[in-house]
Design a protein around this motif. Sequence first.
Motif, short mmCIF file in Angstrom:
data_model
loop_
_atom_site.label_atom_id
_atom_site.label_comp_id
_atom_site.label_asym_id
_atom_site.label_seq_id
_atom_site.Cartn_x
_atom_site.Cartn_y
_atom_site.Cartn_z
N ARG A 60 0.85 -1.21 0.00
CA ARG A 60 0.00 0.00 0.00
C ARG A 60 0.87 1.25 0.00
NH1 ARG A 60 -5.48 0.68 2.15
NH2 ARG A 60 -5.83 2.61 3.29
N PRO A 61 0.53 2.27 -0.82
CA PRO A 61 1.31 3.51 -0.80
C PRO A 61 1.29 4.12 0.61
CG PRO A 61 -0.27 3.50 -2.62
CD PRO A 61 -0.59 2.32 -1.76
N SER A 62 2.43 4.64 1.07
CA SER A 62 2.55 5.05 2.47
C SER A 62 1.74 6.31 2.79
CB SER A 62 4.01 5.26 2.84
OG SER A 62 4.52 6.29 2.02
N ASP A 63 1.22 7.01 1.76
CA ASP A 63 0.42 8.20 2.06
C ASP A 63 -1.07 7.87 2.17
OD1 ASP A 63 -0.30 7.67 -0.56
OD2 ASP A 63 -0.14 9.74 -1.25
N ASN A 64 -1.40 6.57 2.16
CA ASN A 64 -2.81 6.18 2.19
C ASN A 64 -3.18 5.70 3.60
OD1 ASN A 64 -5.39 5.46 1.60
ND2 ASN A 64 -4.86 3.82 0.17
N PRO A 65 -3.81 6.57 4.40
CA PRO A 65 -4.00 6.27 5.83
C PRO A 65 -4.94 5.10 6.12
CG PRO A 65 -5.16 8.29 5.20
CD PRO A 65 -4.38 7.87 4.01
N THR A 114 -1.81 7.26 10.27
CA THR A 114 -2.66 8.24 9.58
C THR A 114 -2.03 8.72 8.27
OG1 THR A 114 -1.71 10.12 10.76
CG2 THR A 114 -3.61 9.05 11.78
N GLY A 115 -1.03 8.00 7.78
CA GLY A 115 -0.41 8.38 6.50
C GLY A 115 0.14 9.79 6.54
N GLY A 116 0.58 10.22 7.73
CA GLY A 116 1.18 11.55 7.85
C GLY A 116 0.17 12.66 8.10
N LEU A 117 -1.13 12.35 8.13
CA LEU A 117 -2.15 13.39 8.32
C LEU A 117 -2.35 13.71 9.81
CD1 LEU A 117 -4.89 12.10 5.81
CD2 LEU A 117 -3.20 13.93 5.44
N ASN A 118 -2.94 14.88 10.09
CA ASN A 118 -3.26 15.25 11.48
C ASN A 118 -4.66 14.83 11.87
OD1 ASN A 118 -0.81 16.43 12.17
ND2 ASN A 118 -1.36 18.23 10.93
N THR A 119 -5.33 14.11 10.96
CA THR A 119 -6.66 13.60 11.24
C THR A 119 -6.59 12.07 11.34
OG1 THR A 119 -7.06 13.59 8.88
CG2 THR A 119 -7.90 15.48 10.12
N VAL A 120 -7.63 11.49 11.96
CA VAL A 120 -7.66 10.03 12.08
C VAL A 120 -9.04 9.53 11.65
CG1 VAL A 120 -8.31 10.11 14.55
CG2 VAL A 120 -7.21 8.06 13.63
N ALA A 121 -9.06 8.39 10.96
CA ALA A 121 -10.30 7.76 10.53
C ALA A 121 -10.67 6.69 11.55
CB ALA A 121 -10.11 7.13 9.15
N VAL A 122 -11.92 6.72 12.04
CA VAL A 122 -12.33 5.80 13.11
C VAL A 122 -13.66 5.13 12.77
CG1 VAL A 122 -12.62 5.55 15.61
CG2 VAL A 122 -11.42 7.54 14.71
N ARG A 123 -13.73 3.84 13.08
CA ARG A 123 -14.99 3.11 12.86
C ARG A 123 -15.19 2.08 13.96
NH1 ARG A 123 -17.80 -1.13 9.86
NH2 ARG A 123 -16.02 -2.37 9.12
N ALA A 230 -9.86 11.86 0.47
CA ALA A 230 -9.39 10.60 1.05
C ALA A 230 -8.28 10.09 0.13
CB ALA A 230 -10.51 9.58 1.12
N PRO A 231 -7.04 10.09 0.62
CA PRO A 231 -5.93 9.76 -0.28
C PRO A 231 -6.14 8.47 -1.06
CG PRO A 231 -5.10 10.50 1.84
CD PRO A 231 -6.59 10.38 1.98
N GLY A 232 -6.80 7.48 -0.43
CA GLY A 232 -6.98 6.19 -1.09
C GLY A 232 -7.86 6.24 -2.32
N MET A 233 -8.72 7.26 -2.41
CA MET A 233 -9.68 7.30 -3.51
C MET A 233 -9.04 7.75 -4.82
SD MET A 233 -12.32 6.07 -2.08
CE MET A 233 -13.77 6.35 -3.11
#
Length: 349
Positions: A60-65, A114-123, A230-233
């Motif tokens: 997986r690309p490292s920028d994809n959180p 978080t792929g370097g982001l200051n946000t976090v995805a939570v589920r 969303a970097p993954g998209m």
Amino acid sequence: MITKVYKINRDNIDTDKLKEAAAILQTGGLVAFPTETVYGLGADAMNPDASRKIYAAKGRPSDNPLIVHISKWEDLEKIARDISGKAKKLADAFWPGPLTMILNKKDQVPKETTGGLNTVAVRMPKDEIALRLIEESGCLIAAPSANTSGRPSPTLAEHVLKDLNGRIPLILDGGEVGIGIESTIIDLTEEIPVILRPGRITNEMLNKVIGEVTIDPGLISEDSGVKPKAPGMKYRHYAPKAGLVLVEGEEENVIAKINALTEELQKHEKKVGIIGTDETVSRYLGDYVISIGARKDEEGIARHLYRILRDFDELGVEMIYSESFSSQGIGQAIMNRLLKAAGHQILEV
Ligand code: AMP
Ligand code: MG
């Protein structure tokens, strides 16, 4: 590395197997497990080395959180800041369930997760096996879909094994997942929440609970200069090995076009797969015709999509033609995945 596969009965979870999986996570290892959306590839979200292993195993690309999976509301407070009233309302309405929220992260969450982001995805997932694994391990589990990067997400443990055999120590096999496409992602760091990825929780469902929501322009733009948030998209994704083209228009025209295209390729000895519906499959001429379900059963269509793309790969099909679907409700998520899998190749007839 040998990859073990443990069958788990959701109604009577074998505690020894669960403990073994939890121990792997606690010591920084990887475990694939079912969720109600697709299979996830899990690691301790607070351990940067563990998160790095996910990227390595998937390519997986490292920028994809990664999405962090939790089992109770208090877990959210450990990793997210500025948790708004809207976040609370959405959690009350849809957790546990197929909704991922983007929030500002706390410092403790490693950048690797978080792929370097200051946000976090939570589920908070709904699957009992996933919830028990989170609780037993005492970890918050970072888990993207358990496929090789770019391939269709796994809806069966066999799909995970096919992609990751020898790369991870353990797969928990809970059978076929219920939903079959990834969670809806909503960004709550904006004044008006933004949908970054459509899923089973539709715009209308979100709107009823928190009022106005918008859709990330990067999701709908044909212009590749408009980047999704969303970097993954932004990556070609969910894709089978074969080429995939969607055909859109009146039913009669679609059937005629797909049959003509298929005949042409078959003349050149090409193996062609066709994705039809219960209403139309009998009218296609190809060697490999699969129904994705009845048109009115959108949940069934979502559940079958990735399995069909993978089945065509197994059959060695070189080109796939698919019918197109309405973009309303769950259809928005179905078309989002199909269009990405097709690299946006769509024929209007
Ligand atoms: P997967 O778990 O493989 O379905 O992928 C997770 C998706 O969530 C990817 O498209 C990511 O780019 C997206 N994502 C995860 N964390 C964030 C974040 N903090 N901000 C925006 N998108 C995110
Ligand atoms: Mg994925």
